[in-house]
Each structure stands twice: as C-alpha cells, then as structure tokens.
Design an enzyme around this catalytic site. Structure first.
Site, PDB file in Angstrom:
ATOM      1  N   ARG A   1       0.820  -1.219   0.000  1.00  0.00           N
ATOM      2  CA  ARG A   1       0.000   0.000   0.000  1.00  0.00           C
ATOM      3  C   ARG A   1       0.852   1.266   0.000  1.00  0.00           C
ATOM      4  O   ARG A   1       0.394   2.334  -0.375  1.00  0.00           O
ATOM      5  CB  ARG A   1      -0.971  -0.019   1.186  1.00  0.00           C
ATOM      6  CG  ARG A   1      -2.203   0.823   0.918  1.00  0.00           C
ATOM      7  CD  ARG A   1      -3.166   0.970   2.087  1.00  0.00           C
ATOM      8  NE  ARG A   1      -3.383  -0.204   2.885  1.00  0.00           N
ATOM      9  CZ  ARG A   1      -2.952  -0.328   4.155  1.00  0.00           C
ATOM     10  NH1 ARG A   1      -2.285   0.654   4.733  1.00  0.00           N
ATOM     11  NH2 ARG A   1      -3.204  -1.426   4.829  1.00  0.00           N
TER      12      ARG A   1
ATOM     13  N   TYR B   1     -15.025  22.220 -11.669  1.00  0.00           N
ATOM     14  CA  TYR B   1     -15.397  20.916 -12.220  1.00  0.00           C
ATOM     15  C   TYR B   1     -16.591  20.356 -11.425  1.00  0.00           C
ATOM     16  O   TYR B   1     -16.578  20.392 -10.187  1.00  0.00           O
ATOM     17  CB  TYR B   1     -14.175  20.017 -12.083  1.00  0.00           C
ATOM     18  CG  TYR B   1     -14.310  18.607 -12.584  1.00  0.00           C
ATOM     19  CD1 TYR B   1     -14.578  18.348 -13.929  1.00  0.00           C
ATOM     20  CD2 TYR B   1     -14.131  17.523 -11.721  1.00  0.00           C
ATOM     21  CE1 TYR B   1     -14.677  17.045 -14.376  1.00  0.00           C
ATOM     22  CE2 TYR B   1     -14.215  16.221 -12.177  1.00  0.00           C
ATOM     23  CZ  TYR B   1     -14.493  15.995 -13.515  1.00  0.00           C
ATOM     24  OH  TYR B   1     -14.585  14.709 -13.961  1.00  0.00           O
TER      25      TYR B   1
ATOM     26  N   ASP C   1      -6.724  23.297  -8.923  1.00  0.00           N
ATOM     27  CA  ASP C   1      -6.912  22.200  -9.878  1.00  0.00           C
ATOM     28  C   ASP C   1      -6.247  22.644 -11.178  1.00  0.00           C
ATOM     29  O   ASP C   1      -6.747  23.511 -11.889  1.00  0.00           O
ATOM     30  CB  ASP C   1      -8.415  21.927 -10.087  1.00  0.00           C
ATOM     31  CG  ASP C   1      -8.667  20.771 -11.050  1.00  0.00           C
ATOM     32  OD1 ASP C   1      -7.787  20.479 -11.889  1.00  0.00           O
ATOM     33  OD2 ASP C   1      -9.759  20.173 -10.979  1.00  0.00           O
TER      34      ASP C   1
ATOM     35  N   LYS D   1      -6.072  12.992 -17.692  1.00  0.00           N
ATOM     36  CA  LYS D   1      -6.190  13.835 -18.877  1.00  0.00           C
ATOM     37  C   LYS D   1      -4.843  13.895 -19.612  1.00  0.00           C
ATOM     38  O   LYS D   1      -4.442  12.919 -20.206  1.00  0.00           O
ATOM     39  CB  LYS D   1      -6.727  15.207 -18.480  1.00  0.00           C
ATOM     40  CG  LYS D   1      -7.975  15.143 -17.569  1.00  0.00           C
ATOM     41  CD  LYS D   1      -9.199  14.598 -18.284  1.00  0.00           C
ATOM     42  CE  LYS D   1     -10.351  14.208 -17.360  1.00  0.00           C
ATOM     43  NZ  LYS D   1     -10.835  15.230 -16.458  1.00  0.00           N
TER      44      LYS D   1
HETATM   45  C1  LIG Z   1     -11.506  15.123 -15.236  1.00  0.00           C
HETATM   46  C2  LIG Z   1     -11.227  16.212 -14.287  1.00  0.00           C
HETATM   47  C3  LIG Z   1     -11.011  15.938 -12.938  1.00  0.00           C
HETATM   48  C4  LIG Z   1     -11.173  14.573 -12.338  1.00  0.00           C
HETATM   49  O1  LIG Z   1     -10.325  13.607 -12.860  1.00  0.00           O
HETATM   50  P1  LIG Z   1     -10.764  12.050 -12.868  1.00  0.00           P
HETATM   51  O2  LIG Z   1      -9.498  11.359 -13.072  1.00  0.00           O
HETATM   52  O3  LIG Z   1     -11.756  11.929 -13.983  1.00  0.00           O
HETATM   53  O4  LIG Z   1     -11.407  11.737 -11.543  1.00  0.00           O
HETATM   54  C5  LIG Z   1     -10.707  17.007 -12.099  1.00  0.00           C
HETATM   55  N1  LIG Z   1     -10.623  18.258 -12.570  1.00  0.00           N
HETATM   56  C6  LIG Z   1     -10.827  18.559 -13.857  1.00  0.00           C
HETATM   57  C7  LIG Z   1     -10.706  19.967 -14.298  1.00  0.00           C
HETATM   58  C8  LIG Z   1     -11.150  17.549 -14.761  1.00  0.00           C
HETATM   59  O5  LIG Z   1     -11.392  17.848 -16.035  1.00  0.00           O
END
Ligand SMILES: *Cc1c(COP(=O)(O)O)cnc(C)c1O
Length: 408
Positions: free
Chosen positions: A71, A125, A197, A222
C-alpha cells in the site's frame, strides 16, 4: 537521472526534467550491476520480504522509498510521483491517487476540518462541487462559491473561519482564467491555504506552486496519461503541507496500481511535445471557428475575447487543446445533430487524450455565485493530434448539416 547531479548549477528546463525525472539507477537496474534499463519496470507488491527481523524493524512506514508494504507503493509509483514533483521546483513531494476526483477529495480532507469555511470557484469541475455540497458539508465544512474573475476582491469573502481557497484556472467548461497571484496574495496575508486544480495546463504550462499556490492537483487521467486509458490523480504540495497530505492520503488507504503508474509515466515522457502540438492545433481550429457565422463565441484562454485573457498571457507558458464554442442559435436537438454529424470527433466525457472529442456542455446548471449568460448552446472540444485541416473540414461539414436541421 544518474547524470543530473553535475556541477552545472543552471536548473534543467521543464522539458528536460520530464525526460530525466524518476529514472533512478536503483529503480532501473540490479544492485551491483553497471547496466540499467531506461524505464522503471512494473513492480507488483503486497508483501515485502526482509532478510531478518532487524531489517523488518529498520526505518518505519513513513521512510521515503523504503519497501514496507504494497500500500505504500514500490519503485514504479515512486518514480511517477518523483517525476511529477520535479515538474514543479517548489514541490516537496507528490501523493498519487486512483483518480483526479480522489486527488481533490484527498487534498480537501487533508487541509479542512469541521467548522472550516472553504471558498470554491464557481466555474469548478462538477464533481468538485458535488464533493463540497455532499461529503464536505456532512463533515461540517461550509463551502461558499465565488466568481472566477473575482481577483483580489476575494478578500471581502474571507472570514476568520476561512481555511482554504480552491482555484481552477481556466474553468474546464467556460474557460475564465483566474488571477492566481492576486488570490494567493490575499490568502497568504490571512494564513489561508490555496489549492489549485491544474488539470488543464498541467505544471508544465502553469507553474502553480511557483505562483505561490500551496497545493497543486492534476487529474493525470487527462494530459499526463494522454492516451485515454488510465485513471490517475496527483497532489503536489510545498514543504509546509506535504507531510500532512501524504499522511492523510495513507490514512484513507489511497494508492495506485503499478500498471497504471507505469502507463502514466510513459505518457508523461511525451507531455511537452503533445501539449505543444495539441495547443497549436486547437488554436488553429479556434481561430477558424471565430470566423464562422455559425459560431457566436469561442471560449479559449489564448483568444483576447476570453475573460481573464490578460492573466493567461502573464501566467501561462502556453495553451492546451480543450476549449468551447457557442453555436449561433438552435437548441439541444440541433446541437446533437451537429455533434452527431462529426466523423473525426469522438463523443464522450473526459479529455486530454491524443484523439479529438466533442461534448455538449451546459454550464448554467453548475453555477450558484454567478450566472452563465451564454447566448447559444455550448460545445466543448478536445483537439487531438490529428491534422487540424481535417478537423476543420469535419466541422465545416457538420455546420452544413446543422444549418439544414435548423431550417427544416
Ligand atoms: C476530469 C477532471 C477531474 C477529475 O479527474 P478524474 O481522473 O476523472 O477523476 C478534475 N478536474 C478537472 C478539471 C477535470 O477535467
């Protein structure tokens, strides 16, 4: 990374760091062997075996890069975390999470406690809002939403209970660019923690911690993975918060699979060249869309019409491939006709992969502090690595079909 420690004091450029980072000899070779392989392999582990009890007892579970128990990770995930840390010179470390949302939740649960107030950007988001209005509310944290363009005026919203300000710049549906340094200055003067973010720009194009943000969060799902086949999140933090974030993440049992870490590390190596290409392709498509009578607005941070464009020019090292545009009329049904008519754009959630996507988006439903006053239906596109001429021809064809759907 073995050659990095030269006498040359000049820091390596970001693209060079992406190539070098996380490739320690002890993760890519065998003890006593002069040869190493290029990429850290997939280390699968739950049990770690020790020579004797003394070795079992040496160090503790918080000792970095000590094989302790599955872990706590193994060299594959350590290499990825180290590589992401090295994207931001101000970062003390990176904790990996099994998705971007898990990373956001992990960071929030590390810094907030019952009774605290959180200031959340209104363009956040969607699942981030859901977290604030659900789990965080139930745990006694009050969220207040603020205008993404608020800048230094955020001072008026801060109270003695405000523990954290969460930023997301640009917003991933409407692309307003926030004045990160102005908000950070207000927060620092009051001892408030800032979280960003940074999924759209990644630390490569927006040095969040360099601008004074305390905690930088990236959905690696992403751009960092970049190939639409991994879920992964990362939280990097400065020295003041790093230990707390990683300890809390461990308390929550968060970890990532070595296969996913390996794939994400593979994606990371080409991040600079993908972002450069996808950013250029997207700008070509965005500029073409601006000239079209079927489009009333193009929401792209690099275009002067974008709210916060000056902050974009000042703070970002470039744009990526995700933006939105507004159709000149029609409704939900006609927008669906347009998107369905596209041949080269996939229809699906997420973004940041090498392939183009189109998505109907409705930001009005996701606002509370501000009103989204868009005129027409919005389409968000992820521009991939295709030739932009082909993408433009595809959009052109779809516009003709959309026009017909509006007149019949
Ligand atoms: C997709 C996304 C997330 C979350 O990511 P996941 O891996 O899908 O949980 C957070 N912030 C933004 C701006 C996003 O586009």
């Amino acid at each position: 990374m073995s050659k990095q420690g030269s006498d040359d004091e000049r820091p390596l450029k970001p693209a060079t760091r992406l190539v070098q980072a996380g490739r320690r000899a002890e993760w890519t070779g065998m003890p006593g062997d002069a040869g190493t392989i290029v990429n850290p392999p997939v280390w699968r582990a739950s049990t770690i075996l020790y020579e004797d009890v003394a070795h079992l007892r040496a160090g503790n579970m918080h000792t970095p890069h000590k094989l302790y128990y599955g872990r706590r990770g193994a060299p594959t995930s350590w290499a990825l975390a180290e590589a992401i840390t090295q994207m931001e010179p101000e970062a003390a470390g990176t904790m990996l999470f099994p998705s971007g949302v898990a990373a956001i939740a992990g960071a929030m649960l590390a810094v907030l406690k019952p009774g605290d107030e959180l200031l959340m950007v209104d363009s956040a988001y969607g699942p981030t809002r859901t977290l604030c209005d659900g789990l965080l509310r139930d745990f006694g944290v009050t969220t207040r939403y603020y205008d993404p363009l608020i800048g230094a005026d955020i001072a008026a919203l801060c109270t003695d209970k405000t523990r954290a300000i969460f930023l997301e710049s640009p917003g991933s549906l409407t692309f307003e660019v926030q004045d990160v340094p102005a908000i950070v200055a207000v927060a620092k003067a009051r001892g408030i923690i800032t979280l960003l973010d940074n999924t759209w720009a990644t630390p490569l194009l927006l040095p969040g911690l360099g601008l004074g943000v305390d905690v930088s969060i990236v959905a690696c799902t992403k751009y960092i993975c970049g190939h639409s086949d991994v879920m992964m999140g990362a939280v990097s933090a400065n020295a003041a918060l790093w230990t707390r974030i990683t300890r809390r993440g461990h308390m929550l049992g968060q970890m990532v699979s070595p296969d996913d870490a390996w794939l994400t590390l593979r994606g990371l190596r080409t991040l600079a060249i993908r972002l450069k290409e996808q950013g250029a392709n997207a700008l070509t498509v965005a500029r073409w869309l601006e000239t079209r009578p079927e489009v009333t607005a193009v929401l792209h941070p690099a275009l002067p019409s974008c709210p916060g464009h000056d902050a974009f020019v000042r703070d970002f090292r470039g744009a990526t491939g995700l933006f939105s545009f507004e159709l000149a009329g029609g409704g939900e049904a006609e927008r669906a006709v347009f998107i369905d008519a596209l041949a080269l754009f996939g229809i699906g959630y997420s973004w940041g992969g090498y392939e183009s996507l189109a998505l109907p988006v409705d930001p009005a439903d996701l606002r509370s502090a501000t009103r989204w006053s868009g005129r027409g239906p919005l389409v968000r596109v992820n521009i991939g690595l295709e030739d932009p001429e082909d993408l433009i021809a595809d959009l052109d064809r779809a516009f003709a079909i959309w026009q017909k759907s509006r007149t019949t």
